[in-house]
Design a protein around this motif. Structure first.
Motif, mmCIF file in Angstrom:
data_model
loop_
_atom_site.group_PDB
_atom_site.id
_atom_site.type_symbol
_atom_site.label_atom_id
_atom_site.label_comp_id
_atom_site.label_asym_id
_atom_site.label_seq_id
_atom_site.Cartn_x
_atom_site.Cartn_y
_atom_site.Cartn_z
ATOM 1 N N ASP A 233 43.335 41.887 34.396
ATOM 2 C CA ASP A 233 44.254 43.055 34.942
ATOM 3 C C ASP A 233 45.447 42.999 34.234
ATOM 4 O OD1 ASP A 233 46.180 40.651 35.582
ATOM 5 O OD2 ASP A 233 46.383 41.569 37.631
ATOM 6 N N LYS A 235 49.409 43.294 34.566
ATOM 7 C CA LYS A 235 50.560 43.035 35.730
ATOM 8 C C LYS A 235 51.762 43.948 35.311
ATOM 9 C CE LYS A 235 49.310 38.758 37.823
ATOM 10 N NZ LYS A 235 48.293 37.839 36.800
ATOM 11 N N GLY A 247 51.936 43.551 41.168
ATOM 12 C CA GLY A 247 51.020 43.093 41.898
ATOM 13 C C GLY A 247 49.763 43.264 40.834
ATOM 14 N N GLY A 248 49.600 44.244 39.907
ATOM 15 C CA GLY A 248 48.581 44.634 39.247
ATOM 16 C C GLY A 248 48.832 46.293 39.070
ATOM 17 N N TYR A 290 40.514 32.087 42.784
ATOM 18 C CA TYR A 290 40.582 33.138 41.631
ATOM 19 C C TYR A 290 41.855 32.313 40.759
ATOM 20 C CZ TYR A 290 44.027 36.927 40.208
ATOM 21 O OH TYR A 290 44.867 37.837 39.398
ATOM 22 N N ASN A 306 44.922 31.416 42.967
ATOM 23 C CA ASN A 306 45.007 32.495 44.138
ATOM 24 C C ASN A 306 43.812 32.177 45.184
ATOM 25 O OD1 ASN A 306 47.380 34.330 43.452
ATOM 26 N ND2 ASN A 306 45.783 34.682 41.802
ATOM 27 N N ARG A 308 41.985 34.212 47.136
ATOM 28 C CA ARG A 308 41.505 35.337 47.703
ATOM 29 C C ARG A 308 41.175 36.135 46.499
ATOM 30 N NH1 ARG A 308 45.364 38.220 44.764
ATOM 31 N NH2 ARG A 308 47.246 36.965 44.707
ATOM 32 N N GLY A 310 41.736 39.011 43.648
ATOM 33 C CA GLY A 310 42.818 39.856 43.066
ATOM 34 C C GLY A 310 42.662 41.280 43.501
ATOM 35 N N ASP A 311 43.891 41.869 43.537
ATOM 36 C CA ASP A 311 43.839 43.388 43.668
ATOM 37 C C ASP A 311 44.679 43.901 42.674
ATOM 38 O OD1 ASP A 311 44.780 45.839 44.537
ATOM 39 O OD2 ASP A 311 45.166 45.277 46.672
ATOM 40 N N PRO A 312 44.177 44.748 41.563
ATOM 41 C CA PRO A 312 42.900 45.363 41.788
ATOM 42 C C PRO A 312 41.418 44.714 41.106
ATOM 43 C CG PRO A 312 44.120 46.379 40.112
ATOM 44 C CD PRO A 312 44.982 45.013 40.466
ATOM 45 N N GLU A 313 41.575 43.606 40.791
ATOM 46 C CA GLU A 313 40.363 42.778 40.262
ATOM 47 C C GLU A 313 39.183 43.048 41.300
ATOM 48 O OE1 GLU A 313 43.393 41.452 40.227
ATOM 49 O OE2 GLU A 313 43.388 40.109 38.530
#
Ligand code: AMP
Ligand code: GLY
Length: 447
Positions: A233, A235, A247-248, A290, A306, A308, A310-313
């Motif tokens: 990503d 950042k 956040g990305g 993650y 993490n 959960r 990733g966002d936007p992964e």
């Protein structure tokens, strides 16, 4: 006779006359949750899908319920009333607050770690101590609760140095300080001014690692970790990795930096020892683990965990996932991932995040977005919504990250060209995006 609510009237999928369809709830409202809903809704095992609270893009395809992701009582109550069978939790905050424990306690299957296991993300001190105990490669660190002692450490060790709040700080808790003064200011902001509240009762001071970053996601069932496709990503908010961290601002998959040899090292040196340690310590990890990695000259090192997607992964990973996501999530929940094999499309997926001007600071709210039909019609493009809402016929930006324009292509250059072709068809003057998502992969000659 009492009629079924409309949500329960759709005929459930059957195999040899036996109902197999599940009622599922996705918790969250970002681009990651839109991608999760998109993938889960496509599963033949999914009979009815809800999202709490969702966004305008999710609402176009899925029934959204106005319950905040952090309202644990209301989520459990809703699941009981609607006979939800499986809950997929997107963001970290409800996981760290114990949503999965509460749901499982109420007899509702939930995907994601328990509160104890979510400490891998919820407390950086916990994560670093675990690494130290099990020789997992990560940056050297010290933990402080006293601002004067922390600043004295900085004065002795000098800069650059990394200052981190221990708890969840919505991506704003890390300062890579270039000078002693900057490090001391970050320490004061956290420990003295309490910028992050209880999440900043402790700071970590870390050595600065150099190299290239990579996101490495696994599904974990308590004992076994199944690696997902690789992703990277972006950042920083501005082109060329400049400006503050977000956040990305975009992501792509696969990430060519992660060779099979490196992937083996990450599994052997980082992921497997972590999963084994968590199980041994009575907090088996289930869900998505993650690892944020720095690929240094001496090998991969763990920057952070993490708990959960990733966002936007998540958006790029799910665009490339050929297999059905839902049985994989259920297998992680049920502890039978070892028998699982996931297939991926070989194409590259690339996501460009469009954010409201001002992000990651205070951003413009309520501006109108037009042109999404045309943009979404570009070959290979899917648009995931994040901060959007409908007001009558209008689509409005709620601020922050708003859209994830995601494209598949035969290589990164094609995926990138398609994503930006779609971005250029979005009519939203109050929005912005980076123009160089995927540049590392392009520079490497395409992946
Ligand atoms: P984290 O939330 O811990 O991943 O930190 C956010 C970002 O800060 C990472 O993606 C890195 O860019 C940077 N960062 C965190 N820790 C370090 C470190 N020890 N050395 C260099 N950069 C770091
Ligand atoms: N894209 C980084 C994250 O989700 O934490």
């Amino acid at each position: 006779m009492i009629q079924d609510p409309p949500s329960l009237t759709k005929a459930a999928p059957t195999v040899y006359g036996v109902e197999i369809g599940m009622k599922i709830l996705v918790v969250g409202s970002g681009g990651r949750e839109h991608a999760l809903c998109w993938a889960i809704a496509a599963s033949p095992l999914c009979d009815k899908l809800y999202c709490a609270p969702g966004n305008a893009g999710i609402a176009a395809e899925t029934e959204c319920v106005p319950i905040a992701a952090g309202d644990i009582d209301a989520i459990v109550d809703f699941c009981r009333k609607q006979a939800i069978e499986f809950v997929v939790v997107g963001p970290e905050a409800p996981l760290v607050a114990g949503l999965v424990d509460r749901l499982e306690g109420a007899g509702i299957m939930a995907f994601g770690p328990t509160q104890a296991a979510a400490a891998l993300e919820g407390s950086k001190g916990f994560m670093k101590d675990l690494c130290a105990k099990h020789n997992i490669p990560t940056a050297r660190y010290h933990r402080f609760r006293d601002a004067e002692k922390a600043k004295a450490h900085v004065r002795v060790h000098g800069a650059p140095i990394v200052v981190k709040a221990d708890g969840l700080a919505a991506g704003k808790g890390v300062t890579v300080a270039r000078s002693v003064a900057e490090a001391c200011a970050a320490i004061d902001s956290c420990l003295t001014e309490r910028r992050f509240g209880a999440a900043g009762e402790e700071v970590l001071l870390e050595e600065v690692l150099t190299g290239e970053e990579c996101s490495f996601h696994c599904l974990v069932d308590g004992e076994f970790a199944l690696p997902l496709a690789t992703a990277q990503d972006h950042k920083a908010v501005l082109d060329g990795e400049r400006g503050p961290n977000t956040g990305g601002m975009g992501a792509y998959s696969p990430a060519g930096i992660m060779t099979p040899e490196l992937e083996r090292r990450v599994m052997d040196e980082i992921i497997s020892p972590t999963v084994a340690a968590m199980a041994r310590d009575g907090m088996p990890f289930r869900g998505v683990l993650y690892a944020g990695l720095m690929i240094t000259d001496s090998g991969p090192k763990l920057l952070e965990y993490n708990v959960r997607f990733g966002d936007p992964e998540c958006q790029v990973l799910l665009m490339r996932l050929m297999s059905d996501l839902l049985p994989a999530l259920l297998a992680a929940h049920d502890g039978v991932l070892k028998t699982f094999y996931l297939r991926w499309f070989p194409e590259t997926a690339l996501c460009v995040v469009m954010a409201a001007k001002g992000y990651p600071g205070e951003s413009v709210k309520g501006s109108e977005i037009k042109g999404l039909d045309r943009a979404g019609a570009v070959d290979g493009v899917t648009i995931f919504h994040a901060g959007t809402k409908r007001e009558g016929e209008k689509l409005l930006a709620e601020g922050g990250r708003v859209l994830g324009v995601t494209a598949l292509g035969d290589n990164v250059a094609e995926a990138q060209a398609r994503a930006y072709r779609a971005v250029d068809l979005v009519d939203w003057p109050q929005g912005f995006c980076r123009r160089d998502i995927g540049w590392r992969a392009v520079a490497r000659g395409g992946e």
